[in-house]
Write a protein that holds these residues in place. Sequence first.
Motif, PDB file in Angstrom:
ATOM      1  N   ILE A 143      39.566  47.621  39.026  1.00 54.68           N
ATOM      2  CA  ILE A 143      39.191  46.516  38.143  1.00 54.68           C
ATOM      3  C   ILE A 143      37.662  46.450  38.032  1.00 54.68           C
ATOM      4  O   ILE A 143      37.104  46.303  36.945  1.00 54.68           O
ATOM      5  N   ARG A 144      37.000  46.623  39.170  1.00 55.22           N
ATOM      6  CA  ARG A 144      35.525  46.573  39.188  1.00 55.22           C
ATOM      7  C   ARG A 144      34.942  47.691  38.334  1.00 55.22           C
ATOM      8  O   ARG A 144      33.993  47.477  37.576  1.00 55.22           O
ATOM      9  N   ASP A 146      36.016  48.994  35.734  1.00 56.00           N
ATOM     10  CA  ASP A 146      36.134  48.704  34.303  1.00 56.00           C
ATOM     11  C   ASP A 146      35.249  47.543  33.870  1.00 56.00           C
ATOM     12  O   ASP A 146      35.318  47.109  32.717  1.00 56.00           O
ATOM     13  N   HIS A 171      35.104  44.334  34.843  1.00 62.69           N
ATOM     14  CA  HIS A 171      35.663  42.987  34.672  1.00 62.69           C
ATOM     15  C   HIS A 171      34.929  41.943  35.529  1.00 62.69           C
ATOM     16  O   HIS A 171      34.166  42.282  36.421  1.00 62.69           O
ATOM     17  N   ALA A 172      35.234  40.681  35.223  1.00 64.86           N
ATOM     18  CA  ALA A 172      34.582  39.544  35.890  1.00 64.86           C
ATOM     19  C   ALA A 172      34.889  39.535  37.384  1.00 64.86           C
ATOM     20  O   ALA A 172      35.907  40.081  37.841  1.00 64.86           O
ATOM     21  N   PHE A 176      38.287  38.325  38.509  1.00 58.41           N
ATOM     22  CA  PHE A 176      39.350  39.290  38.207  1.00 58.41           C
ATOM     23  C   PHE A 176      39.423  40.328  39.352  1.00 58.41           C
ATOM     24  O   PHE A 176      40.507  40.658  39.869  1.00 58.41           O
ATOM     25  N   GLU A 193      43.388  32.000  34.834  1.00 49.34           N
ATOM     26  CA  GLU A 193      43.813  33.367  34.486  1.00 49.34           C
ATOM     27  C   GLU A 193      44.240  34.119  35.746  1.00 49.34           C
ATOM     28  O   GLU A 193      45.250  34.826  35.763  1.00 49.34           O
ATOM     29  N   TRP A 233      46.637  38.058  30.259  1.00 47.24           N
ATOM     30  CA  TRP A 233      45.907  38.404  31.489  1.00 47.24           C
ATOM     31  C   TRP A 233      46.829  39.024  32.527  1.00 47.24           C
ATOM     32  O   TRP A 233      46.428  39.920  33.272  1.00 47.24           O
ATOM     33  N   LYS A 285      47.155  42.534  31.529  1.00 49.01           N
ATOM     34  CA  LYS A 285      45.923  43.260  31.826  1.00 49.01           C
ATOM     35  C   LYS A 285      45.876  43.628  33.315  1.00 49.01           C
ATOM     36  O   LYS A 285      45.538  44.738  33.694  1.00 49.01           O
ATOM     37  N   TYR A 321      46.403  47.636  36.566  1.00 50.38           N
ATOM     38  CA  TYR A 321      45.677  48.008  37.788  1.00 50.38           C
ATOM     39  C   TYR A 321      46.600  48.008  39.009  1.00 50.38           C
ATOM     40  O   TYR A 321      46.454  48.833  39.904  1.00 50.38           O
TER      41      TYR A 321
END
Length: 284
Positions: free
Chosen positions: A110-111, A113, A115-116, A119, A211, A244, A247, A251
């Motif tokens: 996730i990191r 890509d 993302h926040a 997330f 989310e 979400w 999404k 992962y």
Amino acid sequence: MQPRTDNGPLQQLDQWDDFVATRYRQGKSEEDFRNYKADANPTVTEFYRQNHAFQTLDFVLSKKAEYCSLHRDRQSIWEMAEYLNTLVDDSDPDTDLTQIEHLLQTAEAIRKDGHARWFILAGFVHDLGKVLCLYGEPQWAVVGDTFPVGCGYSDQIVFPEFFATNPDSKIPEYRTDYGIYEPNCGLDKVHLSFGHDEYIYQATRGYLPEEAQYMLRYHSFYAAHRHGAYRHLMNAQDERMFEWVRKFNQYDLYSKGRERPKTQEILPYYQDLVSEFFPDRIAW
Ligand SMILES: [Fe+2]
Ligand SMILES: [Fe+2]
């Protein structure tokens, strides 16, 4: 080494996760998907037989009463992660990832890509609820695809034939599309089969954005987020938030099999991240 948690047919809890990842292997057609039974070994099949037979509305309500009031313990996220890591089952330490490694691998994907931070954090904590197995809960009450109880079973759930032995399937009120629920009442009012998703959602909900709460709570609800079932119980907010969940699912499914995370190197990043959102100890 801890003793094997001998409370179900799976040699290791991750056999269920592996089965799901195989079921949704990238590039698989819808027709291939419907052949999922070919991917399930007898152990996984037996696991689903138990899960579908024993997850009744009464069972779910009793487990929610037992665990979701969070009166069991106060522990840090890290203490829980270390505790979960003692779940070794029959896994091979040379090839299989530890539980913390699976969490880090998901979070790292996730990191990468971009993302926040919340997330990434959701990726890091998403399977901590599997400690239920260490509390002595049987495998069928910890993992498995989740599904609503107290209403009719969707044929989009894997192994739907196993619901025939669930006592709820004999109760007429629970057999209709809506069962005990109102049309589009929203999933917050719907009881899903009990497992690690609901437990980690309850333990962390006060600290994470909505989310992330959806990601944690519904990550195993494949019939809905993958196959569009149960929309008659969902409301507009659920529909929005399921974007979400979908999404996140990429992962969870596909981070496995990547290289082993360099745990020592990345640990400081995750220590910062955890303490940005969580106090030292939270209720479990
Ligand atoms: Fe999970
Ligand atoms: Fe996972």
